[in-house]
Every structure is written in structure tokens, then in C-alpha cells.
Motif scaffolding. Structure first.
Motif, PDB file in Angstrom:
ATOM      1  N   ILE A   1       0.876  -1.177   0.000  1.00 10.11           N
ATOM      2  CA  ILE A   1       0.000   0.000   0.000  1.00 10.11           C
ATOM      3  C   ILE A   1       0.909   1.222   0.000  1.00 10.11           C
ATOM      4  N   GLY A   2       0.920   1.951  -1.103  1.00 16.88           N
ATOM      5  CA  GLY A   2       1.837   3.082  -1.201  1.00 16.88           C
ATOM      6  C   GLY A   2       1.074   4.375  -1.420  1.00 16.88           C
ATOM      7  N   SER A   3       1.610   5.448  -0.843  1.00 20.44           N
ATOM      8  CA  SER A   3       1.008   6.763  -1.060  1.00 20.44           C
ATOM      9  C   SER A   3       2.103   7.743  -1.420  1.00 20.44           C
ATOM     10  N   THR A   4       1.827   8.552  -2.419  1.00 25.88           N
ATOM     11  CA  THR A   4       2.778   9.589  -2.803  1.00 25.88           C
ATOM     12  C   THR A   4       2.044  10.918  -2.841  1.00 25.88           C
ATOM     13  N   GLY A   5       2.619  11.905  -2.154  1.00 29.03           N
ATOM     14  CA  GLY A   5       2.018  13.237  -2.153  1.00 29.03           C
ATOM     15  C   GLY A   5       2.975  14.232  -2.770  1.00 29.03           C
ATOM     16  N   VAL A   6       2.429  15.119  -3.591  1.00 27.15           N
ATOM     17  CA  VAL A   6       3.270  16.107  -4.277  1.00 27.15           C
ATOM     18  C   VAL A   6       2.624  17.479  -4.118  1.00 27.15           C
ATOM     19  N   LEU A   7       3.422  18.428  -3.639  1.00 29.23           N
ATOM     20  CA  LEU A   7       2.929  19.789  -3.471  1.00 29.23           C
ATOM     21  C   LEU A   7       3.773  20.685  -4.360  1.00 29.23           C
ATOM     22  N   GLN A   8       3.146  21.326  -5.359  1.00 30.01           N
ATOM     23  CA  GLN A   8       3.939  22.066  -6.335  1.00 30.01           C
ATOM     24  C   GLN A   8       3.688  23.557  -6.284  1.00 30.01           C
ATOM     25  N   GLN A   9       4.801  24.312  -6.233  1.00 31.34           N
ATOM     26  CA  GLN A   9       4.685  25.767  -6.261  1.00 31.34           C
ATOM     27  C   GLN A   9       4.856  26.280  -7.696  1.00 31.34           C
ATOM     28  N   ARG A  10       4.807  27.577  -7.822  1.00 33.07           N
ATOM     29  CA  ARG A  10       4.818  28.259  -9.113  1.00 33.07           C
ATOM     30  C   ARG A  10       5.879  27.726 -10.085  1.00 33.07           C
ATOM     31  N   SER A  11       5.426  27.476 -11.320  1.00 26.61           N
ATOM     32  CA  SER A  11       6.322  27.095 -12.428  1.00 26.61           C
ATOM     33  C   SER A  11       7.198  25.879 -12.138  1.00 26.61           C
ATOM     34  N   SER A  12       6.787  25.048 -11.231  1.00 25.40           N
ATOM     35  CA  SER A  12       7.560  23.833 -10.983  1.00 25.40           C
ATOM     36  C   SER A  12       7.047  22.720 -11.902  1.00 25.40           C
ATOM     37  N   ARG A  13       7.856  21.667 -12.000  1.00 23.17           N
ATOM     38  CA  ARG A  13       7.466  20.561 -12.867  1.00 23.17           C
ATOM     39  C   ARG A  13       7.685  19.250 -12.127  1.00 23.17           C
ATOM     40  N   PHE A  14       6.712  18.379 -12.217  1.00 22.42           N
ATOM     41  CA  PHE A  14       6.840  17.056 -11.612  1.00 22.42           C
ATOM     42  C   PHE A  14       6.454  16.020 -12.662  1.00 22.42           C
ATOM     43  N   GLU A  15       7.393  15.086 -12.870  1.00 26.11           N
ATOM     44  CA  GLU A  15       7.112  14.027 -13.853  1.00 26.11           C
ATOM     45  C   GLU A  15       7.222  12.696 -13.142  1.00 26.11           C
ATOM     46  N   SER A  16       6.223  11.858 -13.319  1.00 25.02           N
ATOM     47  CA  SER A  16       6.228  10.583 -12.608  1.00 25.02           C
ATOM     48  C   SER A  16       6.003   9.427 -13.580  1.00 25.02           C
ATOM     49  N   HIS A  17       6.778   8.376 -13.382  1.00 25.20           N
ATOM     50  CA  HIS A  17       6.595   7.137 -14.146  1.00 25.20           C
ATOM     51  C   HIS A  17       6.452   6.016 -13.142  1.00 25.20           C
ATOM     52  N   THR A  18       5.297   5.397 -13.102  1.00 28.61           N
ATOM     53  CA  THR A  18       5.174   4.250 -12.205  1.00 28.61           C
ATOM     54  C   THR A  18       4.977   2.997 -13.039  1.00 28.61           C
ATOM     55  N   VAL A  19       5.698   1.959 -12.649  1.00 22.92           N
ATOM     56  CA  VAL A  19       5.561   0.670 -13.320  1.00 22.92           C
ATOM     57  C   VAL A  19       5.239  -0.345 -12.245  1.00 22.92           C
ATOM     58  N   GLY A  20       4.141  -1.033 -12.413  1.00 25.34           N
ATOM     59  CA  GLY A  20       3.732  -1.951 -11.357  1.00 25.34           C
ATOM     60  C   GLY A  20       3.408  -3.345 -11.870  1.00 25.34           C
ATOM     61  N   PHE A  21       3.946  -4.333 -11.158  1.00 19.17           N
ATOM     62  CA  PHE A  21       3.567  -5.726 -11.413  1.00 19.17           C
ATOM     63  C   PHE A  21       2.614  -6.121 -10.291  1.00 19.17           C
ATOM     64  N   GLY A  22       1.602  -6.874 -10.636  1.00 18.30           N
ATOM     65  CA  GLY A  22       0.541  -7.184  -9.685  1.00 18.30           C
ATOM     66  C   GLY A  22       1.003  -8.042  -8.516  1.00 18.30           C
ATOM     67  N   GLY A  23       0.135  -8.156  -7.540  1.00 11.35           N
ATOM     68  CA  GLY A  23       0.405  -8.974  -6.360  1.00 11.35           C
ATOM     69  C   GLY A  23      -0.900  -9.280  -5.663  1.00 11.35           C
ATOM     70  N   PRO A  24      -0.843  -9.822  -4.431  1.00 12.29           N
ATOM     71  CA  PRO A  24      -2.089 -10.151  -3.718  1.00 12.29           C
ATOM     72  C   PRO A  24      -2.897  -8.893  -3.426  1.00 12.29           C
ATOM     73  N   LEU A  25      -2.176  -7.792  -3.131  1.00 11.48           N
ATOM     74  CA  LEU A  25      -2.805  -6.473  -3.021  1.00 11.48           C
ATOM     75  C   LEU A  25      -1.749  -5.463  -3.430  1.00 11.48           C
ATOM     76  N   ARG A  26      -2.091  -4.627  -4.398  1.00 10.16           N
ATOM     77  CA  ARG A  26      -1.175  -3.558  -4.784  1.00 10.16           C
ATOM     78  C   ARG A  26      -2.001  -2.293  -4.883  1.00 10.16           C
ATOM     79  N   ARG A  27      -1.572  -1.310  -4.105  1.00 12.71           N
ATOM     80  CA  ARG A  27      -2.339  -0.082  -4.145  1.00 12.71           C
ATOM     81  C   ARG A  27      -1.363   1.082  -4.178  1.00 12.71           C
ATOM     82  N   HIS A  28      -1.574   2.001  -5.100  1.00 17.79           N
ATOM     83  CA  HIS A  28      -0.771   3.218  -5.071  1.00 17.79           C
ATOM     84  C   HIS A  28      -1.677   4.427  -5.232  1.00 17.79           C
ATOM     85  N   ASP A  29      -1.598   5.320  -4.261  1.00 18.50           N
ATOM     86  CA  ASP A  29      -2.307   6.592  -4.340  1.00 18.50           C
ATOM     87  C   ASP A  29      -1.287   7.664  -4.684  1.00 18.50           C
TER      88      ASP A  29
END
Lengths: 428, 261
Positions: free
Chosen positions: A231-259
Motif C-alpha cells: 500500500i503506497g502513497s505519494t504526495g506532491v505539493l507544487q509551487q509556481r512554475s515547478s514541474r513534476f514528472e512521474s513514471h510508475t511501473v507496477g507488477f501485480g500482487g495479492p494487493l497492490r495499491r498506489h495513491d
């Protein structure tokens, strides 16, 4: 009516690792708040499709000991930080003293630094929407604090390996906080792996505080074993003119959760969120994303693709919330899904809430199967059916895999995906 | 080489081919002409093994081997090649990867070593020049964003790479301007060989000015109603299909539209 299940008191187990006093105090405070915390059920909207996979037994409550060695499947040049069961392993870390950049474990912080951090932990996340992240805040044994001074640029990617050793049942609570100063830049790779076969839970929280003009690339690889509920959580708080790039790659499991929650708080901020998920057997994977357009003139671009084989189950929920003052917002969300068998299930749900009147917001979601005509074209050239299936399935996500900006990661991911598809189509 | 006897085939329960008989020997070039809806493309698809078409009666053999017992990929490995009327676009698979996988599947079948990336690149570049395709196309997705003419040239390039025993060209001239037609025809003529047969399926005879067939057959209503030499094609051009007593709707010139059948 049956009362809603609550978190077992076993999970209120006092954490052991020594941390600076302000963090211990925070952990204790968060722990107290967890008493009688309701667990998600199928009536909990944001866990509707996934609560049945969540199985927290009391023997999983104990923190896994931070003993043993770590290894990464990424044999790559770059800076490395290794965590075992949520605790930093200094002997397995490799990074030089860097100008303007500090990389520290929580347990090495001074009381003053820890006090400052304690004030900021959880500040990027909407705790109501990521209820399970609260457990991390009550239980983290250690963590990684990365601070970039204004204009600091990390010249190579930072690889953070989080390994869980499942020799016996238990839990691990990896925690990362990134504080990126104005116009700083960093690429970081979080890799989640496991060894051992006991039933364990990994509950992660990663937070990015992104100041004006900063540029963050985050890659997240979920490659843990079949015995790991993640169970994963990622929080991102962005101010003026900032850039956030995210690549998530997930292989399944008994429970996989990403927020993944991104809050565009300063004008002109932009984020790009890519995600690839593959599931087979009876595996599960659930990606929940939220993009809050709080300020005007922000851009968000989101592309997620799921492939579900056998009897597996993939979920995508993408929420875009455009606040009243967020005029000239530009949001684009796309989710395509490929079902490889009749027994597989994919649930996709775009959620748009728009309160500003001058915005561009596009979304699309599709669920389909492999194209018979493309398949015929490939086999008519002598290509075997299994190989043709692998080629076409790979093609479905290649567009996203090819965008992963670190070559070594891209190659590892392609190798893993190829192996996955070879397995999936073995019988065909 | 290819022998078709009393072939009947249906799609979604509707019979399209109603007893085709055809013998093609090595070294020969045959043209099958006919109005839209006559079954020309169905015949091509059935030969290649498209499972959307069901063979209900008859037999097809290639050098004595029963083709109907072979899967599509096995037929390809035995030397059947179909140049598609509508080549498929497959974004995410590069042309290079596609072509090399195909060539290596054939080589493996013949007990030859696979070609490595460098060897294959050299070969692919040479052949792409032969059909006037910029080698840069190799890096793009299969047929992705190709013009109609580029797609057809890519089909001929594949035939040149795979060196089939029987090349079936399904409406390969459709959508080509006169320059592209020349390039494609030169490619097909380069394929002509003593040990290879070519079967061209076409609505118009203009392709046959560039690739001169040994035999011409007219297909209508799922049957070959007339066979002859090259002069038959010229006669068809002059007099139209109506001359053969076909109904108006079957002879309707539909150069603006096209049909999968």
C-alpha cells in the motif's frame, strides 16, 4: 448490521527503532489517532474494488527486523540508497558529498532538523483520501530525507532500493520526504523489491515538496513478490512554475495499491503522470490518482495503461479537481486497458470536478482486447502466435515505457515485462 | 505448385467462394480479375489462412502438402506470402523489430541461424532502397502514419525479404499513383523466378501493363467463369465485365470505393 471492521490493536504495536525525539512524538501522536480506525470495505468509495484484497492479520502487525543484506535488481551507475524493511542501511549506500544536496536517514537528524521535519510530514497528502498512509505515520522506523538547496542539481539519478525481507510475517513502513528548493532538480528512482515468502505488508509514504521552478522526475517500480501486500502513497505539493514528472511501473500482487496525489498550488506548475500496470494469475493492482488544480495556468497530463491477464484485476481511478480560481487550467487524462482473458477484470473510473469556467479538460478511458487483424498480419509473416501476442501486448505499453527517462531503468523494465508476457502467453 | 480444387468458403455463414478450381505452376504469374464482391480478396485471405473465413468444401495443396491443415504462420513458413490490400498499422512495434522477427522465424524454420541486429539492418536498408522507402521508416511503428503507397511498398519489401514460393498480391495497385505503381511493379518483377509463382488479385488491368501475367482468370459470383492469356485482361478493359454476362450491380465500377471481398 455488522459493525465496520477496525484496525486491530495489534497494529498499534510500538515501533522500536530509535528516532530523534520530535519524530518519536509525532509517531506516538499519529498512533493514538489510529485507535478504532475503520478499515476500508467495499462500501468505502475509494477502496470499492480493492478492499477484498486487503488482509491484515495480527501476525503481520510486527515490524520486520532490519537485519541482513540488500540487493537491487538494477545494476546501474548512479547514486544509491538502500533500505531494508524501512530502515536505511548505510553500508549499502553510495553517494558522494554533494554541494547543496543533503541525503540523510531520519535517525541521523538533529533534534532541530527532526522537529522541522515532524511539522511537515503528511503535509502533502489528503489523509482522508489515503487513510492507510496514516498507519505509516504511526509506524515508520526510519526514513529518508532529501533536501535540495535552491538551484542544486543532482547530476545523476538517485536510486532508492526498498527491500522487504519476508522471512517471517510482519510489516515495513518505508518513508521518504523530498524537499526541493527553488529551481533545484533531481531524478529519483524508488524500487520496491522483496525476498522470502512469508505474508507481509509494505506500507509506504513518499512526499515531495516542490518549490518554485524546481524540476522533479520520479520513477517508481513495484516489483515485490506474490507474498507482499503493498500500500503506497505519494504526495506532491507544487509551487509556481515547478514541474513534476512521474513514471510508475507496477507488477501485480495479492494487493497492490498506489495513491498519487498532486496539488498544483502555484501558477504555471505542471505535472506529467505516466503509469503502466500488468497483472496475471489472480493478482491485483489499484492505482488511484488525484490532481488538484488549485492555482491558475497549470497543466496536467496523465496517461495510465493496464494489462490484465488470466483472472487478475486491475483498477484505475483518476480524479481531477479544478478549483474555482484555477482558470486557464489544462488537464488531460487518458487511461487505456487491455484484457488478455475473459476471466480478467479491469475497472476504470475518471472523476472530474470542475469549478472554474475557463479550462480545458479532456479525458478518455477504453477497455479492449488484442486486435485480431493485427495478430493475423503478424502470423501471416511466419511469426509464431505466442511471439505475436507478446509483440502486440508490449506495443500497447511501449509508448509509455519508452518515455522512462533513465535508460538502465527502461531496460530493466522492458526485460521484466518481456518475461511477464512470455509467461502469460506460455499456453497460447 | 499451388492446386485449388472445388474450394468453397464462407464468412459469417454466407458462402463467398462457390467452387474454385485453379492450378498454378512454379515460374508462372497468374492474375485474378473480377468485379467488387466477386470473392477475390476472400480467396487471398483463405489462402493465407485467415480464420475469419471458413472453408466448407474442397482442397488446397502447396507442392502436394495440404494447406488447410496448416496454421497461418505455418503456411507463411512453407512459403505463402500475402501482400495485404489494407496493411495493418501497429504502433509500438517498430518495422525493424517486426521484419527481423519475421525473417528470423522463417530462418529458424529452415534450420538457419538467426540474423543478428547488425546483419539484418544491412539487409533491410538494401531492400528498402529497392522499393524506394527511406530507411528511416525502419525505426517507426509498423505502417504507422504511412501513406497508402508507402504501405504497399512495405508489403513488397517484405516479399523481397522473405522470398516466398507463392506471393499473393491483393489489390496491390489500389491507391498508387503512377510513380509508386512503377516502383511496386519493379519490385514484383524482381520477385519473378523459375521456382516462384505469383498470384495477382486486381480489379483493374493497369497493373498488368507493368507485371505481365501468363494467365488471366475472371472471378465472379465465387467462381472462375473464364480463363485465358494476357489478352483476356485487355478485352476486359475494353468491354467491361458486362461483356461476360455479369449483372449490372456486379459490374458497377467502384473505383471510389473498395471492398474487403
Amino acid at each position: 448490521m455488522k459493525p465496520a471492521p477496525t484496525l486491530s490493536t495489534a497494529f498499534l504495536y510500538p515501533a522500536g527503532q530509535s528516532l530523534p525525539e520530535p519524530l518519536l512524538a509525532l509517531r506516538k501522536q499519529r498512533g493514538t489517532a489510529l485507535v478504532d480506525m475503520p478499515l476500508p470495505t467495499r462500501k468505502t468509495e475509494n477502496w470499492k474494488y480493492s478492499s477484498k484484497y486487503l488482509k491484515l492479520t495480527d501476525d503481520m502487525a510486527i515490524s520486520l527486523p532490519a537485519e541482513g543484506k540488500t540487493g537491487s535488481s538494477l545494476a546501474v551507475p548512479g547514486y544509491k540508497v538502500a533500505f531494508l524493511n524501512g530502515v536505511m542501511m548505510p553500508e549499502a549506500c553510495e553517494y558522494p558529498d554533494l554541494d547543496g544536496i543533503s541525503i540523510q536517514s531520519f535517525s541521523d537528524l538533529s533534534d532541530e532538523e527532526a522537529s522541522d521535519l515532524a511539522d511537515r510530514l503528511d503535509s502533502t497528502l489528503d489523509n482522508k483520501a489515503v487513510q492507510m498512509a496514516r498507519l505509516n505515520s504511526a509506524r515508520f522506523e526510519d526514513g529518508l530525507l532529501i533536501r535540495l538547496k535552491p538551484d542544486a542539481v543532482l547530476d545523476q539519478p538517485l536510486f532508492i532500493v526498498h527491500e522487504v525481507t519476508a522471512e517471517a510475517s510482519g510489516s515495513a513502513f518505508p518513508r521518504i520526504f523530498v524537499d526541493a528548493g527553488r529551481h533545484s532538480q533531481i531524478t529519483l528512482v524508488e524500487e520496491y523489491i522483496s525476498s522470502g515468502s512469508a505474508q507481509v505488508m509494505v506500507n509506504t509514504v513518499t512526499e515531495f515538496n516542490v518549490a518554485e521552478g524546481a524540476n522533479i522526475t520520479s520513477i517508481r517500480l513495484n516489483m515485490e513478490g506474490e507474498n507482499v501486500q503493498h500500500i503506497g502513497s505519494t504526495g506532491v505539493l507544487q509551487q509556481r512554475s515547478s514541474r513534476f514528472e512521474s513514471h510508475t511501473v507496477g507488477f501485480g500482487g495479492p494487493l497492490r495499491r498506489h495513491d498519487l496525489q498532486v496539488r498544483l498550488e502555484g501558477e504555471g506548475a505542471e505535472c506529467k503522470l505516466n503509469g503502466v500496470v500488468v497483472t496475471q494469475g489472480k493478482q491485483h493492482y489499484d492505482n488511484h490518482t488525484t490532481i488538484e488544480h488549485v492555482a491558475a495556468h497549470c497543466n496536467s497530463e496523465e496517461t495510465y495503461r493496464n494489462i490484465a491477464a488470466d483472472q487478475s484485476h486491475a483498477v484505475f481511478n483518476g480524479r481531477i479537481h479544478i478549483h474555482q480560481d484555477a482558470q486557464k487550467s489544462n488537464a488531460d487524462m487518458n487511461n487505456k486497458n487491455l484484457l488478455l482473458s475473459n476471466g480478467a477484470e479491469i475497472d476504470t473510473k475518471p472523476e472530474l470536478e470542475i469549478y472554474a469556467d475557463d479550462v480545458k479538460c479532456a479525458h478518455g478511458a477504453t477497455i479492449g482486447q488484442l486486435d485480431e487483424i493485427s495478430l493475423f498480419y503478424l502470423v501471416s509473416r511466419g511469426i509464431g502466435r505466442r511471439e505475436a501476442n507478446v509483440l502486440l501486448t508490449m506495443a500497447f505499453i511501449n509508448e509509455l515505457v519508452e518515455q522512462i527517462p533513465v535508460e538502465a531503468v527502461r531496460e530493466t523494465v522492458q526485460g521484466r515485462l518481456n518475461h511477464f508476457f512470455e509467461q502469460t502467453f506460455q499456453e497460447a | 505448385m499451388l492446386s485449388i480444387k472445388n474450394l468453397h468458403a464462407s464468412v459469417e455463414g454466407k458462402e463467398i467462394l462457390k467452387g474454385i478450381n485453379l492450378e498454378i505452376k512454379a515460374g508462372e504469374v497468374h492474375a485474378i480479375m473480377g468485379p467488387n464482391g466477386s470473392g477475390k480478396s476472400t480467396l487471398s485471405q483463405v489462402l493465407a489462412g485467415n480464420e475469419a473465413f471458413e472453408v466448407t468444401e474442397g482442397e488446397i495443396t502447396l507442392n502436394g502438402e495440404n494447406l488447410l491443415e496448416l496454421e497461418t504462420e505455418e503456411r507463411a513458413r512453407e512459403g505463402i506470402f500475402l501482400a495485404f490490400q489494407y496493411p495493418v498499422e501497429i504502433p509500438g512495434v517498430s518495422n525493424l523489430q517486426f521484419l527481423r522477427t519475421s525473417v528470423n522465424a522463417m530462418r529458424q524454420h529452415k534450420g538457419q541461424d538467426e540474423m543478428n541486429a547488425a546483419e539484418f539492418m544491412k539487409l533491410a536498408k538494401e531492400i528498402s532502397k529497392q522499393v524506394d522507402l527511406d530507411p528511416a521508416f525502419l525505426k517507426r511503428g509498423v505502417n504507422e502514419g504511412f501513406s497508402g503507397g508507402e504501405k504497399k511498398r512495405n508489403e513488397i519489401m517484405q516479399a523481397l525479404l522473405l522470398q516466398p514460393k507463392l506471393a499473393i498480391l491483393d489489390e496491390t495497385d489500389s491507391g498508387l499513383d503512377i510513380d509508386a505503381l512503377k516502383v511496386v511493379s519493379d519490385g514484383v518483377n524482381a520477385l519473378r523466378a523459375e521456382d516462384r509463382a505469383i498470384l495477382m488479385v486486381t480489379h483493374y488491368q493497369r497493373l498488368l501493363n507493368h507485371i505481365v501475367p501468363d494467365y488471366v482468370h475472371v472471378l465472379a459470383g465465387g467462381k472462375i467463369i473464364k480463363s485465358g492469356g494476357r489478352e483476356l485482361a485487355l478485352e476486359l478493359e475494353e468491354r467491361g465485365y458486362g461483356w461476360l454476362g455479369l449483372k449490372d450491380e456486379e459490374t458497377a465500377d467502384s473505383s471510389a470505393t473498395s471492398s474487403a471481398n
